[in-house]
Enzyme design. Structure first.
Site, PDB file in Angstrom:
ATOM      1  N   LYS A   1       0.850  -1.201   0.000  1.00 34.05           N
ATOM      2  CA  LYS A   1       0.000   0.000   0.000  1.00 34.05           C
ATOM      3  C   LYS A   1       0.882   1.245   0.000  1.00 34.05           C
ATOM      4  O   LYS A   1       1.902   1.300   0.697  1.00 34.05           O
ATOM      5  CB  LYS A   1      -0.906  -0.008   1.240  1.00 34.05           C
ATOM      6  CG  LYS A   1      -1.996   1.069   1.218  1.00 34.05           C
ATOM      7  CD  LYS A   1      -2.896   0.989   2.459  1.00 34.05           C
ATOM      8  CE  LYS A   1      -4.010   2.027   2.431  1.00 34.05           C
ATOM      9  NZ  LYS A   1      -4.849   2.010   3.658  1.00 34.05           N
TER      10      LYS A   1
ATOM     11  N   SER B   1      -9.800   2.601   2.847  1.00 34.49           N
ATOM     12  CA  SER B   1      -8.909   3.268   1.937  1.00 34.49           C
ATOM     13  C   SER B   1      -8.025   2.324   1.123  1.00 34.49           C
ATOM     14  O   SER B   1      -7.498   2.708   0.083  1.00 34.49           O
ATOM     15  CB  SER B   1      -7.997   4.213   2.721  1.00 34.49           C
ATOM     16  OG  SER B   1      -7.162   3.473   3.605  1.00 34.49           O
TER      17      SER B   1
ATOM     18  N   SER C   1      -9.920   0.168   6.998  1.00 37.80           N
ATOM     19  CA  SER C   1      -9.342   0.249   5.653  1.00 37.80           C
ATOM     20  C   SER C   1      -8.718  -1.037   5.136  1.00 37.80           C
ATOM     21  O   SER C   1      -8.378  -1.125   3.955  1.00 37.80           O
ATOM     22  CB  SER C   1      -8.300   1.368   5.593  1.00 37.80           C
ATOM     23  OG  SER C   1      -8.941   2.612   5.667  1.00 37.80           O
TER      24      SER C   1
END
Ligand SMILES: [Mg+2]
Ligand SMILES: [Zn+2]
Lengths: 99, 507, 504
Positions: B81, B156, B180
């Protein structure tokens, strides 16, 4: 409805150093009003007898030995800088004074 | 073995083949790079593809050939990420303000991946600074859900979850501040684990809300998550909030769970407040079926009440913006990142304000202003102070719930994936996506999301959330692996085997 | 800027009661910074390093970086708190103080807010006439220093008128303890000297503890002086100003005196004092207005989520308490006895703020009288001429080395003064300067004897007088020899040699 005003949002934007446009300030004033109304509910249960929790896992006295470790080189330090003089970061003139 | 077969192996299966010499890391890495190239234009789960992946893989292969003792995941590719600092790849946290920034250091979890000889494939898309539940707040365009390209992949960490679901990586790292990792897991049919707060180092993870953030695995199976957690977890002296305790092997726990097939004596607590009205019907149905499966396997289902969970979203949307407003102050155009000079120049104050105006997207500005408000003189006690008290109440709710149950369960998200754009203009509706995941962050307890089946009404994945007491991450892996196996038995297949084809003839 | 009106000091004190308050920042001399393992420029190892070389991702506030508390800095802070007579908090916390400024890498300072490590203490301060005053301490808290800005362009390197500024983050993250007093009442006409004596005492304390170099000229110790006046008989405190940038003992005294005179003139003329920060200008001896206090001072403090509470055990506190050095007051009493100085001589050293310098010079091997002589003589004179503190001119080690060279006969007093000039000019250690400038006493008797013979030849009656027992007649020859040797001779040796010649 909470009493958020555009003046207040403009002041907050200044504190947060974001040059919001007038339209943004107006839009945010409305949105923040709604959001703040809904989150203000926390005060319903946050009575004086309840202690605050700032760390989910309670610990204390987490210290480091006073031993020098690796440092960045000056090149690494300034590599991502928008402007520098070879060793220092360059910024435009400063209006205010230090705190 | 065809490339299509290679990318459908779980990370554990791939690792076995690498160890056995049936497959090289270069072959596996190449298969993933090809897949990325094929589907990325439609999914947009990556912000950056590593140029070094094949070289890294080749080095693992040659070291393995030379007889070097390598870790269990050595040679397995992984997506990272973009919230995590990587010395060899740009790190933007999905924000324009950090476009092109290459950190001079690796996040601890990234350094651990490299030490364990995993092969970084690239950086995955995310909502800007991890603020969002749909990945639509990325400055670099939204990621699309592989199940339906018109829908959001959650957020997210939508990029990591979509990359896993679209077979663009066997493993990924995510970060979870209010859901997330788990909510994208639910809507993409993947597995996501938010460890106990302090279980995985935050050093080098660009902070959203420091007291809530945790880095964790995003995978296709519970065992894969456990294997990855074993690599990234454990004490890090660079993170003061890192728990110094020794941790058991999570992979062992997952294998134990998968092998047992039984939940005899396991008390499963259903949190009354995390269901009912506002939950999509198919989600509720799937949840009820999952409970049946667990009960049949010997679990004792108990209903528990956590009355203060009702206040969790409110507390979260005070604590998060407050901490974020401070954490994001460092993006000021002085030391790194973009700089915008207003027309005609201006003072450093003007430059900072202009940079932050153009560099931050609307959701970031909204939350920074909200957080500035919550902390400002005269409001602190009513807002931030009260929210921290709610946190205490939520911890107490968890404590009493865990007296009655070994694990708590709920849907991992109230709905299946919604359409792109559907909630963009309604922040409050967007915030409700994390209603079930937020309490775990506020209390610091571990939470896992595993596929719970497809919702009958739209054929889209749903997720089951399991939560355990702080430090009992191994319990989640054990129980999670059992439930995963039981559910797959009941369906007769894994959820991801049903992802629609993204490119002709490949599925 | 028009020169502000000042009221005569005595008149000001007659009309108004001055109330003082101080915030003193002490840079700790730990090996590493407060929250990172970068070398600390506040000790001699790190001092003067090239810009942006003493930094880690933490000090630059890079995204993802996290602070970790330096345990040694915590121990130093507890020791300081104890030396200030404070209670040590069983649990204290760090907090973020949020404000944007380019020298503050994260745009928040990690400090302590409502839960400082030390609180409620008192420091005994000695005035010039020997009176003792208790200065009440409100709190001492831990925090980090900011980086350093250099303003480029414009006239004077000041912030006003500069075209741009350059930032060096070496100092960012240096461990600080901020010591905050309560309002100090009753100083009256002694207010300026109390200010100086207070800062001097803090300096003595941290030096005795060995936790800071405490060199004000390097910014190791920085004082913000708060001054307010209230009309005689008024209960309510007046509006205060906070004067920053007061970086020598001398300036502390002058700045407080100036603010009293300035405020008195305004108040007496019916004006009001604005609550503001003011800047002290060493060159003009004035303060100028800075930033008015405003709602920009909304620092939005909240508990630092990246750090955990500091909860020192009672054992640790008692261990540190037991290791405390004697208080400055006790030290003064002991040194006075040890050195055998008269009251007047001793008090002069204290008043000059040179007690630590003299005692460190003695500790480095010099005789007390010799140490006193150099600090109170040559060094104080030069310091006065230049308007700086004598401690900035030389180190106790350098003075002790100079004394040793005189004791060994390598230098005469006169030569030693020249060497000291070299030390002040930064030419190196006394030994290096002796070497470089060729200043050693000529110890080769041959050259002396030649000069003596020449002088005796010019004054033929001298030898006869000495042989007659009129030893003082040697003086004229000694003078001639010293002149011929241009001072680089040891007068006592010359005298010895003349007397030897007389015996022959
Ligand atoms: Mg202050
Ligand atoms: Zn301070």
């Amino acid at each position: 409805m909470s009493e958020i005003t555009t003046e207040q949002v403009a002041h907050l934007a200044n504190l947060a150093r974001i040059a919001l446009t007038t339209e943004e300030i107006e839009k945010l004033t409305g949105e923040l009003g709604v959001i703040i109304d809904s989150i203000a509910t926390v005060s319903e249960v946050a009575t004086p007898d309840v202690p605050a929790t700032s760390h989910p896992i309670p610990m204390s006295n987490v210290f480091r030995e006073d031993v020098v470790g690796a440092t960045l080189t000056t090149e690494q330090a300034i590599a991502g800088a928008p402007e520098h003089d070879g060793s220092r970061f360059r910024v435009s003139a400063i209006l205010g004074e230090e705190q | 073995m065809s490339a299509g077969d290679v990318i459908r192996l779980s990370a554990a299966q791939l690792a076995e083949k690498l160890t056995a010499g049936e497959l090289s890391s270069v072959e596996a890495t190449q298969a993933y790079l090809d897949r990325i190239e094929a589907v990325e234009p439609r999914v947009n789960s990556y912000l950056h593809i590593s140029k070094d992946a094949l070289d890294t893989a080749a080095k693992v292969d040659s070291d393995r050939a030379a007889g070097e003792k390598l870790g269990p995941l050595a040679g397995v590719p992984i997506a990272i990420k973009d919230v995590l600092c990587t010395q060899d790849m740009p790190t933007t946290a999905g924000s324009r303000i950090l476009e092109g920034w290459v950190p001079p250091y690796d996040a601890t979890v990234v350094a651990r991946l490299r030490r364990a000889r995993l092969v970084p494939l690239g950086k995955t898309n995310m909502d800007e600074f991890a603020m969002g539940s749909s990945t639509e707040h990325s400055a670099y365009g939204p990621t699309r859900n592989p199940w339906d390209l018109d829908r959001i992949p959650g957020g997210s960490g939508g990029g990591s979850a979509a990359a896993i679901a679209a077979f663009q990586a066997p493993l990924a790292l995510g970060s979870d501040t209010g859901g997330s990792i788990r909510q994208p897991g639910a809507v993409t049919g993947t597995v996501g684990m938010k460890p106990t707060y302090g279980g995985v180092s935050r050093y080098g993870a660009i902070a959203l809300a420091s007291s809530l953030d945790q880095v964790g695995p995003v995978t296709r199976t519970v065992l894969d998550a456990a294997l990855l957690h074993d690599v990234i977890g454990g004490h890090d002296p660079r993170d003061s909030t890192s728990i110094p305790d020794a941790w058991p092997s999570f992979a062992d726990a997952a294998r134990r769970g998968a092998a047992s097939g039984s939940l005899d004596g396991v008390r499963v607590g259903v949190v009354k407040e995390l269901g009912g009205d506002g939950f999509q019907q198919g989600v509720s149905e799937r949840f009820a079926q999952a409970l049946e499966v667990m009960e049949k396997a010997g679990a004792q289902i108990v209903e528990v009440s956590a009355p203060h969970f009702t206040y969790a979203i409110a507390a979260y949307y005070l604590i998060l913006p407050a901490e974020a407003s401070s954490n994001l102050a460092k993006f000021d155009s002085v030391r790194f990142g973009m700089r915008v000079t207003p027309p005609g120049g201006g003072t450093v104050e003007d430059v900072m304000a202009a940079t932050r105006e153009l560099g931050f997207g609307p959701e970031v500005k909204r939350r920074v202003i909200l957080g500035t408000y919550a902390l400002s003189a005269g409001y602190y006690d009513a807002y931030y102070g009260s929210a921290q008290k709610v946190r205490t109440l939520i911890q107490r709710d968890f404590a009493s719930a865990f007296e009655q149950a070994d694990v708590l369960v709920s849907p991992a998200a109230p709905t299946t994936a919604f359409k792109l754009g559907e909630k963009l203009e309604d922040p409050l509706a967007m915030y409700l996506n994390d209603v079930t995941t937020i309490p775990a962050n506020l209390a610091g307890v571990p939470g896992m999301s595993i596929p719970m089946g497809l919702a009958p009404e739209d054929g889209l994945p749903t997720g089951l959330q399991l939560m355990a007491p702080a430090r009992a991450d191994a319990r989640l892996y054990e129980v999670g692996a059992t439930v995963e196996a039981l559910l797959e038995q009941s369906w007769g297949h894994s959820i991801l085997s049903k992802v629609p084809a993204l490119v002709g003839g490949d599925n | 800027m028009a020169k502000p009106e000042l009221m005569d000091f005595d008149k000001a004190i007659e009309l108004f009661e001055p109330v003082l308050g101080f915030e003193v920042h002490v840079e700790l001399s730990t090996k590493t910074k407060m929250f990172s393992d970068a070398p600390n420029p506040a000790n001699d190892d790190g001092h003067g390093a090239e810009p942006n070389t003493l930094i880690t991702p933490v000090d630059l506030g890079l995204p993802g970086s996290l602070p970790v508390v330096n345990g040694q800095a915590v121990r130093y802070s507890i020791s300081l708190g104890l030396a200030l007579g404070c209670s040590i908090a069983p649990s204290s916390r760090f907090a973020r103080k949020n404000y944007f400024y380019p020298d503050l890498a994260k745009n928040y300072q990690i400090s302590q807010y409502d839960e400082p490590i030390a609180f409620e203490g008192s420091v005994e301060v000695e005035l010039e006439d020997g009176r003792l005053v208790q200065v009440p301490i409100e709190r001492a808290h831990m925090e980090e220093d900011a980086g350093k800005l250099t303003h480029v362009g414009g006239a004077t390197g000041r912030i006003q008128g500069a075209e741009y500024s350059l930032v060096d983050y070496n100092r960012a993250g240096v461990p600080l303890v901020e010591i905050v007093t309560k309002p100090i009442f009753g100083a009256e006409a002694d207010a300026p000297q109390l200010a100086k004596a207070y800062v001097s005492t803090i300096r003595d304390i941290v030096r005795a503890l060995g936790i800071s170099d405490a060199r004000m000229e390097r910014g190791n110790l920085r004082c913000d002086a708060n001054v307010s006046l209230r009309p005689r008989g008024q209960e309510k405190l007046g509006t205060r100003t906070e004067t920053k940038n007061v970086n020598s003992l001398r300036s502390v005294e002058r700045a407080v005196r100036y603010e009293i005179q300035r405020q008195a003139a305004i108040l007496a003329a019916g004006g009001t004092i604005i609550q503001e920060t003011r800047h002290w200008h060493e060159d003009t001896g004035r303060t100028s207005p800075g930033r008015p206090k405003s709602d920009a001072d909304d620092y939005r403090y909240f508990p630092e989520p990246d750090l955990l509470p500091v909860e020192p055990s009672l054992d640790l506190i008692e261990e540190l308490r037991a290791a405390l050095p004697e208080s400055p007051a006790l030290m003064r009493r002991r040194l006075k006895t040890d050195w055998g100085f008269s009251d007047v001589d001793f008090q002069a050293i204290v008043n000059a703020g040179l007690l630590v310098e003299v005692s460190e010079t003695v500790a480095a091997g010099a005789a007390p009288q010799a140490a006193r002589k150099w600090w109170m003589g040559e060094l104080s004179r030069t310091a006065n001429e230049r308007g700086v503190d004598a401690s900035t001119l030389a180190t106790p080690q350098q003075v002790a080395e100079l004394v040793a060279l005189v004791d060994a006969g390598t230098l005469t007093d006169r030569l030693a003064r020249q060497v000291l000039e070299g030390v002040i000019a930064g030419e190196g250690s006394p030994e290096e300067i002796v070497e470089a400038r060729g200043l050693a006493v000529v110890s080769d008797d041959g050259a002396l004897i030649a000069a003596i013979d020449e002088a005796l030849a010019a004054q033929p009656d001298v030898l006869a007088k000495i042989r007659d027992g009129k030893v003082q007649a040697a003086g004229a020859v000694i003078g001639a020899v010293m002149k011929a040797m241009r001072g680089s001779a040891d007068a006592a040796r010359v005298r010895e040699l003349i007397l030897e010649r007389a015996q022959q």
